[in-house]
Scaffold this active site. Structure first.
Site, mmCIF file in Angstrom:
data_model
loop_
_atom_site.group_PDB
_atom_site.id
_atom_site.type_symbol
_atom_site.label_atom_id
_atom_site.label_comp_id
_atom_site.label_asym_id
_atom_site.label_seq_id
_atom_site.Cartn_x
_atom_site.Cartn_y
_atom_site.Cartn_z
ATOM 1 N N GLY A 157 0.336 -1.193 -0.268
ATOM 2 C CA GLY A 157 -0.034 0.185 -0.200
ATOM 3 C C GLY A 157 0.650 1.028 -0.053
ATOM 4 O O GLY A 157 2.166 1.566 -0.116
ATOM 5 N N SER A 158 0.409 2.128 0.381
ATOM 6 C CA SER A 158 0.962 3.483 0.254
ATOM 7 C C SER A 158 2.746 3.537 0.911
ATOM 8 O O SER A 158 3.162 3.843 0.781
ATOM 9 C CB SER A 158 0.323 4.972 0.429
ATOM 10 O OG SER A 158 -0.400 4.488 2.113
ATOM 11 N N GLU A 202 3.928 1.599 1.770
ATOM 12 C CA GLU A 202 5.376 0.543 2.044
ATOM 13 C C GLU A 202 6.142 1.244 0.634
ATOM 14 O O GLU A 202 7.070 0.773 0.257
ATOM 15 C CB GLU A 202 4.772 -0.992 1.899
ATOM 16 C CG GLU A 202 3.888 -1.540 2.923
ATOM 17 C CD GLU A 202 3.080 -1.354 3.095
ATOM 18 O OE1 GLU A 202 2.448 -0.829 4.548
ATOM 19 O OE2 GLU A 202 2.325 -0.671 2.260
ATOM 20 N N GLU A 223 -4.028 -10.555 1.009
ATOM 21 C CA GLU A 223 -2.661 -10.440 1.378
ATOM 22 C C GLU A 223 -2.439 -12.111 2.072
ATOM 23 O O GLU A 223 -1.848 -12.710 1.906
ATOM 24 C CB GLU A 223 -2.711 -9.685 2.343
ATOM 25 C CG GLU A 223 -2.469 -8.126 2.043
ATOM 26 C CD GLU A 223 -3.395 -7.440 1.523
ATOM 27 O OE1 GLU A 223 -3.425 -5.856 1.348
ATOM 28 O OE2 GLU A 223 -4.484 -8.152 1.850
ATOM 29 N N HIS A 242 0.354 -4.086 3.548
ATOM 30 C CA HIS A 242 0.330 -3.200 3.839
ATOM 31 C C HIS A 242 -0.473 -2.791 5.045
ATOM 32 O O HIS A 242 -1.096 -3.639 5.679
ATOM 33 C CB HIS A 242 -0.928 -3.224 3.183
ATOM 34 C CG HIS A 242 -1.089 -1.002 3.109
ATOM 35 N ND1 HIS A 242 -0.379 -0.149 3.429
ATOM 36 C CD2 HIS A 242 -2.831 -0.696 3.405
ATOM 37 C CE1 HIS A 242 -0.859 1.208 3.672
ATOM 38 N NE2 HIS A 242 -2.174 1.120 3.149
ATOM 39 N N HIS A 284 -9.006 -33.390 17.707
ATOM 40 C CA HIS A 284 -9.930 -32.333 17.043
ATOM 41 C C HIS A 284 -11.192 -32.663 17.635
ATOM 42 O O HIS A 284 -12.271 -31.283 18.106
ATOM 43 C CB HIS A 284 -10.089 -32.598 15.941
ATOM 44 C CG HIS A 284 -10.231 -31.550 14.771
ATOM 45 N ND1 HIS A 284 -11.354 -32.464 13.483
ATOM 46 C CD2 HIS A 284 -10.699 -30.345 14.658
ATOM 47 C CE1 HIS A 284 -11.669 -30.904 13.385
ATOM 48 N NE2 HIS A 284 -11.800 -30.077 13.840
ATOM 49 N N GLY A 337 -5.271 -25.730 10.014
ATOM 50 C CA GLY A 337 -6.348 -26.393 10.499
ATOM 51 C C GLY A 337 -7.312 -24.790 9.318
ATOM 52 O O GLY A 337 -8.487 -24.639 8.963
#
Length: 518
Positions: A25-26, A28, A47, A70, A277, A395
């Site tokens: 984004g801006s 970076e 992302e 970002h 689980h 998972g």
């Protein structure tokens, strides 16, 4: 003087992090001014896809990959696959932009509040450097911590105006990290294994991470020990066509005890054996069964409900075990009984997996995210070569498709087959775009049952016959693939399945097969 960017780029080159995965984004953009020609930037359209690709790439190269996101919004999108990378013990250095230091007191647009805290607890270490000139040192520490066993992701937040600040040269340090096994404890374990009458070995993902495949085979053959795979293991750690291979443990307390009931000694290597689980009751291991656990993750050692644990890398521990006492003569355990082959009269996920096994080369890499088909995969798609199977250890969904892209980038000479559920695919379908952009040799095989079958299976466990919000018959993966520039074919019966799989496996670039099953 050089800038923070100059020094950082040099450090990244020194560390081998010349492939950058990102969706910037801006805040970076200044990082990429005058982006060097020997670096590669891999863009993902979301992302979580970026994190998944980097995860696959890092596992394939066995070194930390660099991810650029970002500020808060981008990091937030990526958290699901950051969680998976943490559970996969994948080394990653994740960076995110921050607004300029001069306006941080005024809560500016797109700034990150408590940036270093946000990705916790799914990173091993995180920081926002106190000064611009500390950025290279922070990134170097992030790389060292990410690569230190047990590996995992780290995070550095970098203000936008740091990159152009002056910075003194920075030299990385050499750190020799690792966990040498306790020789006395290993000797005791080896003696117990040699005394046992019916030993077994349970292998987890750490065996593959430590490159100990051949050593486990040697130890199993030396002791005539049955070998089982730990519940939900994310890697392949033993050849599934070996005479000593005894199958897979289920992630349930009673099921694990029942599967191990025949053995009087169990050595669990490279990951948790008692992973559950669903709720259970009773003992965690069979009565009169001696259990030892060896792996590099001290957290697993701490919460294991039974057994003696040794914190060590599997390859180093196995070297000592192989040098230990020789057992007496034993009768080899009975081999695993597999179900009869299917004739293809009905298109099921089991049949699709059986045909993938028949038509693929044994050295091809399987990246899997089809939770409801894991059981049929164990029965129909044996993994027979080391470093050829990868799945999510967390998972969480949305890892498999982009991880397959990253794996293909890391190992460009190998064919990658992504075995995906239709629901799982939709979590990261944007990853098809990156596959086209980089021309990777991935066969995406989508097992389409028009629903979240894993939830239906779990619902039946709770006595629920009807679930809401779990059906999606409208999805057309051939059209979705075409929209991203990926050639695709649909298979609805045995003949069209074989034709589509042969076409896909022979292709040089990315392809998709939509296998429609009942």
């Amino acid at each position: 003087m050089p800038t923070v960017r100059d020094v950082t780029i040099g450090l990244m080159r020194e560390l081998g992090m010349t492939t950058v995965f990102g969706n910037p984004g801006s805040t970076e953009l200044p990082m990429f001014r005058d982006f060097p020609e020997d670096f590669r930037y891999v863009m993902g359209l979301q992302e979580s896809v970026v994190l998944g690709m980097a995860d696959g790439f890092a596992q394939g190269t066995r070194t930390a990959a660099l991810v650029n996101l970002h500020s808060s919004a981008g990091v937030g999108h990526a958290l699901g696959n950051l969680f998976t990378a943490f559970k996969n013990q994948t080394p990653l250095v994740v960076t995110a932009g921050q607004q300029a230091r001069s306006i941080l007191p005024y809560e500016p647009f797109l700034f990150a509040e408590r940036a270093a805290e946000f990705p916790r607890p799914f990173v091993k270490w995180s920081c926002e450097p106190a000064r611009a000139e500390d950025v290279p040192a922070a990134l170097h520490r992030a790389w060292l911590v990410a690569m230190e066993p047990p590996c995992g992701p780290t995070f550095v937040s970098i203000p936008i105006d740091d990159w152009d600040r002056d910075c003194a040269p920075f030299s990385g340090r050499k750190v020799h990290a690792g966990r040498a096994p306790d020789a006395g404890a290993i000797a005791e374990c080896g003696q117990a294994m040699a005394r046992a009458k019916r030993p077994a070995i349970v292998v987890g993902a750490g065996v593959a991470r430590d490159g100990a495949w051949d050593q486990v085979v040697a130890l199993a053959e030396r002791h005539s020990a049955a070998v089982l795979v730990a519940p939900m293991s994310a890697r392949c750690s033993f050849p599934e066509d070996h005479a000593l291979f005894a199958g897979f443990l289920t992630a349930g307390r009673e099921a694990i005890v029942a599967a191990l009931a025949h053995f009087d000694f169990v050595l669990a290597l490279g990951g948790p054996m008692s992973l559950y689980h669903v709720e259970g009751s009773g003992p965690h291991v069979p009565d009169a069964c001696e259990v030892w656990l060896i792996g590099d993750n001290h957290v697993h050692a701490a919460w294991a409900p039974a057994g003696t644990a040794i914190v060590a890398q599997c390859d180093k521990a196995l070297d000592l075990l192989l040098a230990g006492p020789v057992p007496g003569a034993r009768t080899a355990p009975a081999g695993r009984v597999l179900p009869a082959p299917l004739d293809g009269s009905v298109m099921t996920d089991a049949y699709v997996l059986q045909r993938i096994a028949a038509l693929r080369g044994p050295e091809t890499i399987i990246v899997e995210e089809a939770p409801s088909s894991r059981g049929p995969m164990h029965d129909r798609l044996p993994i027979v070569a080391k470093d050829t199977f990868y799945t999510t250890a967390s998972g969480g969904l949305g890892h498999g498709l982009p991880a397959a892209v990253g794996m293909a980038m890391a190992r460009p000479d190998d064919k990658v087959i992504a075995v995906l559920g239709d629901g799982s695919s939709m979590y990261a379908i944007q990853g098809l775009h990156a596959a086209v952009q980089h021309g990777v040799s991935v066969s995406f095989v989508v097992i389409k049952n028009n629903r979240y079958e894993a939830l239906h299976q779990f619902g039946r466990h709770f006595g629920m016959q009807t679930l809401v919000g779990t059906q999606f018959p409208e999805l057309d993966f051939c059209m979705l693939a075409g929209g991203h520039g990926v050639a695709a074919r649909r298979a609805t019966d045995a003949a069209s399945l074989d034709e589509a799989l042969r076409w896909s496996f022979a292709a040089d670039g990315p392809t998709l097969v939509e296998a429609v099953v009942l």
